[in-house]
Every structure is written in C-alpha cells, then in structure tokens.
Enzyme design. Structure first.
Site, PDB file in Angstrom:
ATOM      1  N   CYS A 191      38.354 -17.200  -6.931  1.00  0.00           N
ATOM      2  CA  CYS A 191      37.057 -17.328  -6.237  1.00  0.00           C
ATOM      3  C   CYS A 191      37.217 -17.878  -4.825  1.00  0.00           C
ATOM      4  O   CYS A 191      36.266 -17.868  -4.049  1.00  0.00           O
ATOM      5  CB  CYS A 191      36.119 -18.223  -7.032  1.00  0.00           C
ATOM      6  N   ASN A 203      28.057 -15.870 -10.895  1.00  0.00           N
ATOM      7  CA  ASN A 203      29.322 -16.128 -10.194  1.00  0.00           C
ATOM      8  C   ASN A 203      29.923 -14.796  -9.751  1.00  0.00           C
ATOM      9  O   ASN A 203      30.346 -13.992 -10.587  1.00  0.00           O
ATOM     10  CB  ASN A 203      30.269 -16.867 -11.158  1.00  0.00           C
ATOM     11  N   HIS A 259      30.762 -22.207  -3.148  1.00  0.00           N
ATOM     12  CA  HIS A 259      30.948 -21.157  -4.144  1.00  0.00           C
ATOM     13  C   HIS A 259      29.943 -21.366  -5.271  1.00  0.00           C
ATOM     14  O   HIS A 259      29.718 -22.484  -5.728  1.00  0.00           O
ATOM     15  CB  HIS A 259      32.378 -21.214  -4.675  1.00  0.00           C
TER      16      HIS A 259
END
Ligand code: UT7
Length: 333
Positions: A118, A290, A260
């Site tokens: 990520c 996500n 994030h």
C-alpha cells in the site's frame, strides 16, 4: 532543505479513476457471515468500487494519468519516466508501467513498477523526487493503481470486506531550487521480518499456481489483521512525524493530512499522534475501502476537487503496507 541548490519537484497535475460497479456492505451480508454494523464500526467502510470483467489495472491507470497530464498541460511524449505502484499488475511480466507507457503514448519515457504494498505510490513519489533533484529527469508520471478484487477471496470474511479497486496519478515536474512549492521531504522504511503477516502465499516462483494450490485458495490475499493493525498504527505515526521533522515543520502548519485509507481507526490514531483534529484529515474509506497504492493519490485528487486543499497548502501524505513498508511525503501543493 533551506538553501540547497537542487531542483524542486512540483506536483503539477493530479488525476484519479474508479470503476462504476459498487459493492456495499449489504452485498457482503449475502456472501459471508458479516454485517454492515461490524464492517462500519471496525473499519469505517460502507462501499467499495470493483472492476467489471474485462477491465484491467492499466485501464484505470490510463484514465487517471490522462487527467493528471491534462491538468499539468503536458503531453505524454514529454514524459521522461513512469513509476507505477501496484501489487496487482496486469501480468507478472512485463510491468504494468510498460503497458501503460504504450497505451498512453509516452514514447520517450522509461517505465517501471514499484512494488511496495500500500506504500507503492509514496515510494514512487519519493523516487520521482530523487530523480528530479538529481537532475536526471524533468517530467515524471507517478501512479498508484490496484485491482484488488482479483486477489480477494470472497469467501474469507476477514479480508473480503476490506478491499476495492481504483487508480490515482500525479505529474511531477522539475522547478528551480528557489521554488517555495513542491516536495519538502520524504521518508521511506521497510521491515521484511513481517512479510508473512500480509501476503499472497502462492502464484510466485516459490509456490507457483497449480490446480492443487488453486483449490487451497493460495492465490488470494491472506492477512493477520490484528497484528497488521498494531504495526500500521505505530509506523504511520512514525512516518508522519519523521517527514515533518525532516522539513522542520510542525503538525499545526499542515492544511491536510492525507493518510492511506486502510481502517478509520488507524487513521484516527495517526491523527491523534500528530495532535491533529479530524477536520484536518482526509477520509474517503467509507466510499472506496482499502485501494492499496491507489488510496493516497485518489484521496489527494478528491480533496482538491472538493476544495479542501489548494495551491500553496501544506499537505502530508503517509502510507503503510505489505512488506512491511511505510513512508511519507510532505508537499507544498
Ligand atoms: O493496507 C495496509 C494493510 N492493512 C491494514 O492496515 C489492515 C489492518 N487491520 C485491520 O484493519 C483490522 O485488523 C481488521 C478490520 C482487518 C479486523 O479488525 P480487528 O478489530 O482487528 O478484528 P480481529 O481480526 O481481531 O477479529 C475480531 C473478531 C474475530 O472473531 P472472534 O475470533 O473474536 O470470534 C473475527 O473472526 O471479528 C471477526 N471478524 C468479523 N466479523 C464479522 C473478522 N472479520 C469479520 C467480518 N464480519 N467481516
């Protein structure tokens, strides 16, 4: 970096794209033993976008990149480099960056994928900054793109409710050293000791995909959620603090923190560590889930579109992900 004579890396264009198909928490109630209430309270997610069959990551990356180039008033053939963060490439070989290079017509650009979970977009942006400051390149396209729906086990309630598909892109261009805007600092870190807490166990060269492995669902993301959660809280806080310290800035100078989007509770803990009120933190996890390396550039694009940030504002981008990796970029837009 006061007084240094290296070039500055300016963000001159931002773009994003998400598929139109949406899966809500109620859709998951029909697929696994879960509830809208559990998902919202434990993660903050209400819905996520997922691709239809036939759409691939570089299609989303293309749409986001075209927007970013339009805003930067740059044509694709002026690009020197494409850095594409992803853990869900179109193919293992060649890189998605090369496929995008062809699709967008960036004939002069070198191209490579950045595999950092990520944190892929943050790693890409920090790398673009280094290429520009070194004087090697002038015009760089940095992308974060994921089609996580393809690596999601829709029979595993521990992971399937979390992930979505999207892309975000920025154009980064060289500016003179005395430019006040641009990237002020970047911080990157990794710890391979924690690799097995979040991984796709099969499909690589250690354990290639065979019919038996396919049966064992080894091609999908496996995550020890709670352990990942604890590391994420710690490392997102560290990354955020260190980028600020490196630039000699304090949290209250920030217009916006763009973290994030993995879990609303991780985001809140990061804000608390910096002493920031949630009004100064961008959150869109409720609408996208996500999206791994796409989440930060997608959030930056939305924040600008909604007028939450404008040119001249100080923004901190921070991420954490598989590897483990974590990092941050402090930028004056
Ligand atoms: O993108 C970067 C990397 N990813 C992350 O940063 C994600 C980090 N982790 C998380 O966000 C959280 O750990 C999760 C949202 C994945 C899980 O939340 P948690 O509060 O850590 O829950 P848990 O894993 O400790 O599980 C608590 C319970 C378990 O039941 P038992 O064993 O207590 O009976 C799970 O089986 O919740 C259960 N559970 C669910 N229940 C309903 C797990 N997933 C679900 C679900 N619906 N979807």
């Amino acid at each position: 970096m006061e007084g240094d004579r290296l070039k500055k890396a300016l963000l001159t264009g931002v773009g994003a794209a998400a598929p139109t198909r949406i899966l809500t928490n109620y859709d998951f109630e029909k697929m696994v033993d879960t509830s809208d209430e559990w998902i919202v309270t434990r993660t903050g997610i209400r819905e996520r976008h997922v691709v239809e069959d036939g759409m691939v990551g570089t299609d989303l990356a293309l749409e986001a990149s075209r927007q970013a180039l339009r805003e930067a008033e740059l044509s694709a053939d002026e690009l020197d480099l494409i850095l594409l963060g992803t853990v869900t490439p179109d193919f293992i070989v060649p890189s998605s960056a090369c496929i995008l290079q062809k699709k967008i017509g960036a004939t002069k650009a070198a191209a490579m994928d950045v595999v950092a979970g990520c944190t892929g977009f943050i790693y890409g942006l920090a790398t673009a900054n280094a290429f520009i400051r070194s004087g090697m390149y002038e015009n760089i396209l940095v992308i974060g793109v994921e089609v996580l729906s393809k690596l999601t086990d829709y029979k595993d309630r521990n992971t399937c409710v979390l992930f979505g598909d999207a892309a975000g892109a920025v154009v980064v261009q060289a500016a003179p050293p005395d430019e006040k805007r641009g990237i002020l600092s970047a911080f990157l870190a990794a710890d391979g000791n924690l690799a097995n807490l979040l991984h796709v166990p099969m499909g690589g060269t250690v354990d290639p995909l065979t019919p038996a492995n396919f049966e064992r669902r080894g091609q999908y993301i496996k995550m020890a959620g709670n352990e990942v959660f604890k590391s994420a809280v710690r490392e997102m806080g560290e990354a955020a603090t260190l980028a600020l310290e490196k630039a000699g800035c304090s949290p209250d100078e920030l217009t916006l923190l763009i973290p994030h989007q993995a879990n609303i509770r991780i985001i809140e803990a990061t804000a608390k560590r910096l002493g920031l009120p949630m009004e100064k933190v961008y959150v869109n996890i409720d609408r996208y889930g996500n999206t791994s390396s796409a989440s930060v550039p997608l959030a930056l694009w939305e924040a600008r579109r909604e007028g939450k940030v404008k040119d001249g504002d100080l923004v901190l981008l921070v991420a954490f992900g598989a590897g483990f990796t974590w990092g941050s970029v402090l930028v004056r837009l």
